[in-house]
Design an enzyme around this catalytic site. Structure first.
Site, mmCIF file in Angstrom:
data_model
loop_
_atom_site.group_PDB
_atom_site.id
_atom_site.type_symbol
_atom_site.label_atom_id
_atom_site.label_comp_id
_atom_site.label_asym_id
_atom_site.label_seq_id
_atom_site.Cartn_x
_atom_site.Cartn_y
_atom_site.Cartn_z
ATOM 1 C CB SER A 1 -3.432 12.757 -5.234
ATOM 2 O OG SER A 1 -4.327 12.210 -4.286
ATOM 3 C CE1 TYR A 38 -1.357 15.770 -1.434
ATOM 4 C CE2 TYR A 38 -3.440 14.729 -2.013
ATOM 5 C CZ TYR A 38 -2.061 14.677 -1.905
ATOM 6 O OH TYR A 38 -1.393 13.536 -2.287
ATOM 7 C CG ASN A 69 7.566 11.339 -5.122
ATOM 8 O OD1 ASN A 69 6.573 10.632 -5.062
ATOM 9 N ND2 ASN A 69 8.367 11.521 -4.072
ATOM 10 C CB ILE A 88 0.173 4.389 -1.920
ATOM 11 C CG1 ILE A 88 -0.474 4.739 -3.288
ATOM 12 C CG2 ILE A 88 1.323 3.399 -2.101
ATOM 13 C CD1 ILE A 88 -1.157 3.603 -4.006
ATOM 14 C CB ALA A 112 -6.520 23.427 -5.158
HETATM 15 P P1 NDP Z 1 6.312 11.282 1.734
HETATM 16 O O1 NDP Z 1 5.903 12.367 2.676
HETATM 17 O O2 NDP Z 1 6.676 9.947 2.311
HETATM 18 O O3 NDP Z 1 7.511 11.750 0.819
HETATM 19 C C1 NDP Z 1 7.530 13.015 0.237
HETATM 20 C C2 NDP Z 1 8.945 13.508 0.286
HETATM 21 O O4 NDP Z 1 8.975 14.849 -0.255
HETATM 22 C C3 NDP Z 1 9.498 13.595 1.714
HETATM 23 O O5 NDP Z 1 10.790 13.053 1.758
HETATM 24 C C4 NDP Z 1 9.481 15.082 1.988
HETATM 25 O O6 NDP Z 1 10.445 15.517 2.919
HETATM 26 C C5 NDP Z 1 9.791 15.623 0.596
HETATM 27 N N1 NDP Z 1 9.516 17.049 0.501
HETATM 28 C C6 NDP Z 1 8.570 17.755 1.170
HETATM 29 N N2 NDP Z 1 8.683 19.057 0.868
HETATM 30 C C7 NDP Z 1 9.712 19.171 -0.011
HETATM 31 C C8 NDP Z 1 10.322 20.267 -0.666
HETATM 32 N N3 NDP Z 1 9.901 21.527 -0.475
HETATM 33 N N4 NDP Z 1 11.365 20.032 -1.499
HETATM 34 C C9 NDP Z 1 11.813 18.767 -1.684
HETATM 35 N N5 NDP Z 1 11.283 17.681 -1.090
HETATM 36 C C10 NDP Z 1 10.248 17.890 -0.255
HETATM 37 O O7 NDP Z 1 5.113 11.164 0.662
HETATM 38 P P2 NDP Z 1 4.580 9.915 -0.194
HETATM 39 O O8 NDP Z 1 5.694 9.051 -0.617
HETATM 40 O O9 NDP Z 1 3.441 9.331 0.523
HETATM 41 O O10 NDP Z 1 3.970 10.701 -1.458
HETATM 42 C C11 NDP Z 1 4.753 10.987 -2.603
HETATM 43 C C12 NDP Z 1 3.870 11.705 -3.607
HETATM 44 O O11 NDP Z 1 2.727 10.898 -3.909
HETATM 45 C C13 NDP Z 1 3.323 13.045 -3.135
HETATM 46 O O12 NDP Z 1 3.301 13.958 -4.212
HETATM 47 C C14 NDP Z 1 1.914 12.705 -2.702
HETATM 48 O O13 NDP Z 1 1.054 13.834 -2.770
HETATM 49 C C15 NDP Z 1 1.544 11.661 -3.720
HETATM 50 N N6 NDP Z 1 0.483 10.749 -3.303
HETATM 51 C C16 NDP Z 1 0.615 9.961 -2.182
HETATM 52 C C17 NDP Z 1 -0.369 9.069 -1.847
HETATM 53 C C18 NDP Z 1 -0.238 8.165 -0.684
HETATM 54 O O14 NDP Z 1 -1.151 7.359 -0.482
HETATM 55 N N7 NDP Z 1 0.827 8.216 0.078
HETATM 56 C C19 NDP Z 1 -1.598 8.965 -2.639
HETATM 57 C C20 NDP Z 1 -1.642 9.825 -3.781
HETATM 58 C C21 NDP Z 1 -0.637 10.662 -4.088
HETATM 59 P P3 NDP Z 1 10.188 15.296 4.510
HETATM 60 O O15 NDP Z 1 10.910 14.045 4.840
HETATM 61 O O16 NDP Z 1 10.735 16.513 5.157
HETATM 62 O O17 NDP Z 1 8.709 15.203 4.717
#
Ligand code: NDP
Length: 248
Positions: free
Chosen positions: A145, A157, A84, A190, A159
């Site tokens: 996504s 993103y 995720n 979302i 890609a």
């Molecule tokens: P968030 O930014 O809220 O959560 C992502 C989490 O991943 C954060 O806690 C972040 O840490 C962590 N993270 C970032 N880099 C790393 C790393 N190198 N190693 C481990 N953890 C890491 O994102 P969302 O909950 O919104 O999204 C979750 C997933 O869903 C993602 O893959 C996103 O692309 C996908 N997505 C989201 C959508 C949306 O509408 N929100 C729509 C479609 C897809 P930190 O707290 O430092 O940022």
């Protein structure tokens, strides 16, 4: 697969959708374990919900290998991995404003590739290795996504998310012989912090009007998709689209 009692690792689960997945899976009797980069978020998750976690940067090959080795030694192999963790780093590819022409910065491009593509590859590889080594019939779920189709300002993103879908199909074909499945979920917009970072005017005037459902999706609605993929043993090598009928 029955969810109850199963080991589920969720990357980037310290906040956002990953946190919701962990909480919901725990309610269904699973044993979620979260990895993320910020210790305070993991501490808050532990104190709020009792869900354990560890700091792990999913882009660090050595650290990812060690984490999966240590996790498996302590808990047994994971039955499910939810890939995720993901970031955005939006910019236009090449943009002309007056006499100034700006290029998409290489570092910005690569940062997103590292987390969203390399991180997914590394965690899935180690999870599959431990599942196969320990004869666990598990499932890898990759969070893709709606932007995978190619979205304005999201060269990097889009890609990565389209690559995640391709890897999902490849892994499903390769790992089926071991009883390991792979599936992906492509959420639309979302209601999360990631979306809250989008300018409110852009969200209200441009994005929401493009969603036939007339609203953002809720994190619980993506969590339902995670649950479905874990439970349905015939779901394999496909991308589940949960986007309120939006098309990019
Ligand atoms: P968030 O930014 O809220 O959560 C992502 C989490 O991943 C954060 O806690 C972040 O840490 C962590 N993270 C970032 N880099 C790393 C790393 N190198 N190693 C481990 N953890 C890491 O994102 P969302 O909950 O919104 O999204 C979750 C997933 O869903 C993602 O893959 C996103 O692309 C996908 N997505 C989201 C959508 C949306 O509408 N929100 C729509 C479609 C897809 P930190 O707290 O430092 O940022």
């Amino acid at each position: 697969m029955d969810i109850a009692g199963k080991n589920v690792i969720i990357t980037g689960g310290g906040r956002g959708m990953g946190k919701q997945f962990a909480v919901d899976l725990k309610e269904l009797g699973a044993k979620p374990f979260v990895v993320d980069v910020i210790q305070e978020n993991l501490d808050a998750l532990k104190s709020e919900t009792g869900i354990p976690g560890a700091v792990l940067d999913v882009t660090n090959e050595e650290a990812v290998e060690k984490f999966f080795e240590d996790y498996t030694a302590e808990n047994g192999a994971p039955h499910a991995l939810v890939n995720n963790a993901g970031i955005t780093g939006d910019a236009l590819f090449v943009r002309k404003k007056g006499d100034d022409i700006k290029k998409f910065a290489y570092d910005k491009f690569m940062k997103v590739i590292q987390v969203n593509l390399v991180g997914v590859f590394l965690c899935a590889r180690e999870a599959a290795y431990q599942m196969i080594k320990n004869d666990v019939k598990g499932v890898i779920i990759n969070i893709s996504s709606i932007s995978r189709a190619g979205n304005l300002g999201q060269t990097n993103y889009s890609a990565t998310k389209s690559a995640v879908d391709a890897m999902t199909v490849t892994w499903a074909k390769e790992l089926a012989r071991y009883g390991v499945r792979a599936g992906a979920i492509a959420p639309g917009y979302i209601n999360t912090e990631m979306v809250a970072k989008i300018d409110k005017e852009v969200l209200d005037k441009k994005i929401i009007p493009q969603i036939p459902a007339g609203r953002l999706g809720e994190m619980s609605e993506i969590s339902e998709a995670v649950k479905f993929i874990i439970q349905n043993d015939f779901f394999n090598g496909r991308v589940l689209e949960v986007d309120g009928a939006q098309r990019i």
